[in-house]
Motif scaffolding. Structure first.
Motif, PDB file in Angstrom:
ATOM      1  N   HIS A 100     -77.913 -30.713 -20.837  1.00  0.00           N
ATOM      2  CA  HIS A 100     -77.957 -31.403 -22.130  1.00  0.00           C
ATOM      3  C   HIS A 100     -76.749 -32.336 -22.182  1.00  0.00           C
ATOM      4  N   ARG A 101     -76.983 -33.581 -22.631  1.00  0.00           N
ATOM      5  CA  ARG A 101     -75.866 -34.540 -22.664  1.00  0.00           C
ATOM      6  C   ARG A 101     -75.799 -35.258 -24.019  1.00  0.00           C
ATOM      7  N   PRO A 153     -85.194 -35.799 -26.172  1.00  0.00           N
ATOM      8  CA  PRO A 153     -84.346 -35.507 -27.332  1.00  0.00           C
ATOM      9  C   PRO A 153     -84.375 -34.014 -27.653  1.00  0.00           C
ATOM     10  N   SER A 211     -86.775 -35.659 -18.249  1.00  0.00           N
ATOM     11  CA  SER A 211     -85.737 -36.690 -18.247  1.00  0.00           C
ATOM     12  C   SER A 211     -85.504 -37.202 -19.661  1.00  0.00           C
ATOM     13  N   ALA A 212     -84.285 -37.066 -20.151  1.00  0.00           N
ATOM     14  CA  ALA A 212     -83.842 -37.670 -21.421  1.00  0.00           C
ATOM     15  C   ALA A 212     -84.682 -37.240 -22.617  1.00  0.00           C
ATOM     16  N   LEU A 222     -79.056 -46.864 -18.453  1.00  0.00           N
ATOM     17  CA  LEU A 222     -78.934 -45.985 -19.610  1.00  0.00           C
ATOM     18  C   LEU A 222     -78.088 -44.785 -19.215  1.00  0.00           C
ATOM     19  N   GLY A 223     -77.887 -43.906 -20.160  1.00  0.00           N
ATOM     20  CA  GLY A 223     -77.179 -42.669 -19.824  1.00  0.00           C
ATOM     21  C   GLY A 223     -75.766 -42.686 -20.332  1.00  0.00           C
ATOM     22  N   TRP A 247     -78.454 -35.170 -28.833  1.00  0.00           N
ATOM     23  CA  TRP A 247     -78.521 -34.551 -27.502  1.00  0.00           C
ATOM     24  C   TRP A 247     -79.809 -34.938 -26.788  1.00  0.00           C
ATOM     25  N   ARG A 248     -79.689 -35.086 -25.468  1.00  0.00           N
ATOM     26  CA  ARG A 248     -80.877 -35.287 -24.621  1.00  0.00           C
ATOM     27  C   ARG A 248     -80.807 -34.332 -23.444  1.00  0.00           C
ATOM     28  N   THR A 249     -81.979 -33.955 -22.945  1.00  0.00           N
ATOM     29  CA  THR A 249     -82.054 -32.918 -21.913  1.00  0.00           C
ATOM     30  C   THR A 249     -82.744 -33.445 -20.648  1.00  0.00           C
ATOM     31  N   TRP A 250     -82.199 -33.040 -19.521  1.00  0.00           N
ATOM     32  CA  TRP A 250     -82.787 -33.329 -18.213  1.00  0.00           C
ATOM     33  C   TRP A 250     -82.931 -32.018 -17.429  1.00  0.00           C
TER      34      TRP A 250
END
Ligand SMILES: Cc1cc2nc3c(=O)[nH]c(=O)nc-3n(C[C@H](O)[C@H](O)[C@H](O)COP(=O)(O)OP(=O)(O)OC[C@H]3O[C@@H](n4cnc5c(N)ncnc54)[C@H](O)[C@@H]3O)c2cc1C
Length: 389
Positions: free
Chosen positions: A183-184, A240, A237-238, A39-40, A267-270
């Motif tokens: 954030h990605r 939302p 991890s990931a 994933l990612g 967006w997802r945050t790690w």
């Protein structure tokens, strides 16, 4: 011919399986997830990764979906001024023998998975989580969380930064929480105005934060990642994350970068982690590779590149004459230790001194960078990018 078990079917585990099987050994890869998948979002691959992928026989397949970018650009995140540019065109490719490219993680993982599936010496077993191992008189017994133990001549722990094999072998506890939140998001390139499409990795450096973007998936998508050194203490991890929350966190971003950031959806945050380097990753017939052995922050964009280099060397060493597998694993550890520790340090250094400095420190960085030619920048990355395994 020997039989190996690999714990973990990520980029590092699959690459190691291919490398070992190509030397005529049998390999069983145990992956805790129910499917083999990565994933990612995007990932940068320097020439050292392409050398390794070529050695594994999948370089052409990875290149097919990769975007060969023209430069790595460092800009001031607030003024938009250019701070440094490393050109990645013909001269760079001639010098390093391969391109610097960016891919979607899936476009790196799929060729590795396909090649593993095509190899008759490799068995892939999903839904099997490794819990630990025992030494036996003739090898190693791999203990799954449920189900029957698996006997093998050697075990390779490629189970990532929270490796259970490492827990038993090194015993250095959970990874270090970096205090950096990222954030990605990935955006279809159709949604990006033509004036904002750059064939570069652009890195906008702000005080205590930075924003990176680059095209992936043969240029059909844009990868966005924005990071702040906010002292976060809990790894996540990931998760939302609302678009408004991401935008509100970076009010003084330069207009060009801000327009790109505003395109992000989903967006997802790690909160990122790493570990300090350790000297020993072997225990007789058990060895660690990739993030299980030497996890690093993403600032040098080299974690996966190092896992690929590891894989090639591991296969090569198993082909060399040696008294036994424990000695071959020890030789692998000895050959890889200094280079990977240097990469771990470089990642920390780049985050601190290139991407996140503030005030006087940022000014000092700008002055130093202004005095460097493209040739100087190429010299600076040579130890990392020129490596051929
Ligand atoms: C934000 C970010 C950006 C990055 N960018 C780059 C970049 O641009 N370039 C680059 O080279 N690197 C980059 N990296 C680093 C790169 O992602 C990692 O170094 C690489 O994925 C490590 O691969 P691995 O196979 O060792 O570990 P992982 O990818 O973590 O794979 C481990 C595998 O083991 C499985 N597993 C875990 N525990 C068990 C168990 N007990 N039993 C069985 N299976 C198990 C997991 O499910 C997983 O499939 C980045 C990392 C981050 C976080």
């Amino acid at each position: 011919m020997a039989e190996f078990v690999i714990a973990g079917g990520g980029i590092g585990g699959l690459a190691a399986a291919l490398s070992i099987a190509r030397q005529g050994h049998r390999v069983e890869v145990l992956e805790r997830n129910d499917t083999f998948a990565e994933l990612g979002a995007g990932i940068q691959l320097a020439p050292n990764a392409f050398h390794a992928l070529d050695r594994l026989g999948v370089g052409a397949r990875v290149r097919a979906a990769a975007v060969q970018i023209d430069a790595l650009r460092l800009l001031d995140a607030r003024s938009g001024d250019s701070l440094a540019t490393l050109p990645l065109g013909p001269e760079y490719r001639r010098r390093f023998g391969n391109p610097y490219a960016v891919v979607h993680r899936g476009d790196l993982y799929a060729p590795l998975l396909e090649a593993c599936r095509e190899h008759e010496g490799i068995v892939l077993r999903a839904g099997v989580a490794v819990a630990g191992y025992e030494h036996t008189p003739s090898g190693v017994r791999v203990l799954p969380v449920s189900g029957m133990p698996v006997e093998a001549d050697g075990l390779i722990g490629a189970d990532g930064i929270r490796s259970v094999v490492r827990t038993q072998l090194v015993g250095d506890g959970p990874p270090r929480v970096s205090g950096h939140t990222i954030h990605r998001a990935v955006v279809p390139m159709d949604h990006v105005p033509p004036a904002l499409r750059f064939d570069s990795v652009c890195l906008w450096a702000g005080p205590g934060w930075h924003f990176v973007h680059y095209p992936i998936t043969s240029g059909r998508k844009l990868n966005l990642a924005i990071t702040r050194d906010d002292g976060a203490r809990v790894a996540v991890s990931a998760v939302p994350t609302d678009r408004e929350q991401v935008l509100a966190g970076f009010p003084d971003l330069h207009d060009t970068a801000r327009r790109l950031l505003a395109l992000g959806r989903g967006w997802r945050t790690w909160v990122l982690c790493d570990r300090p380097a350790v000297a020993t990753w072997t225990d007789g017939r058990v060895v660690l590779t990739g993030d299980a052995a030497h996890p690093m922050l993403q600032y040098a964009a080299q974690g996966a590149c190092m896992a690929l280099e590891d894989a090639v060397l591991l296969g090569d060493l198993l082909d060399r004459p040696s008294p036994g597998i424990a000695e071959q694993f020890a030789a692998f550890n000895a050959e890889r230790r200094d280079r990977t520790a240097r990469a771990q340090e470089a990642a920390l250094w780049m985050g601190r001194n290139l991407y996140h400095p503030q005030g006087d420190e940022a000014e000092a960085r700008d002055k130093i960078l202004a005095g460097l030619s493209p040739g100087d920048l190429m010299d600076a990355v040579s130890w990392l990018h020129a490596h051929r395994c």
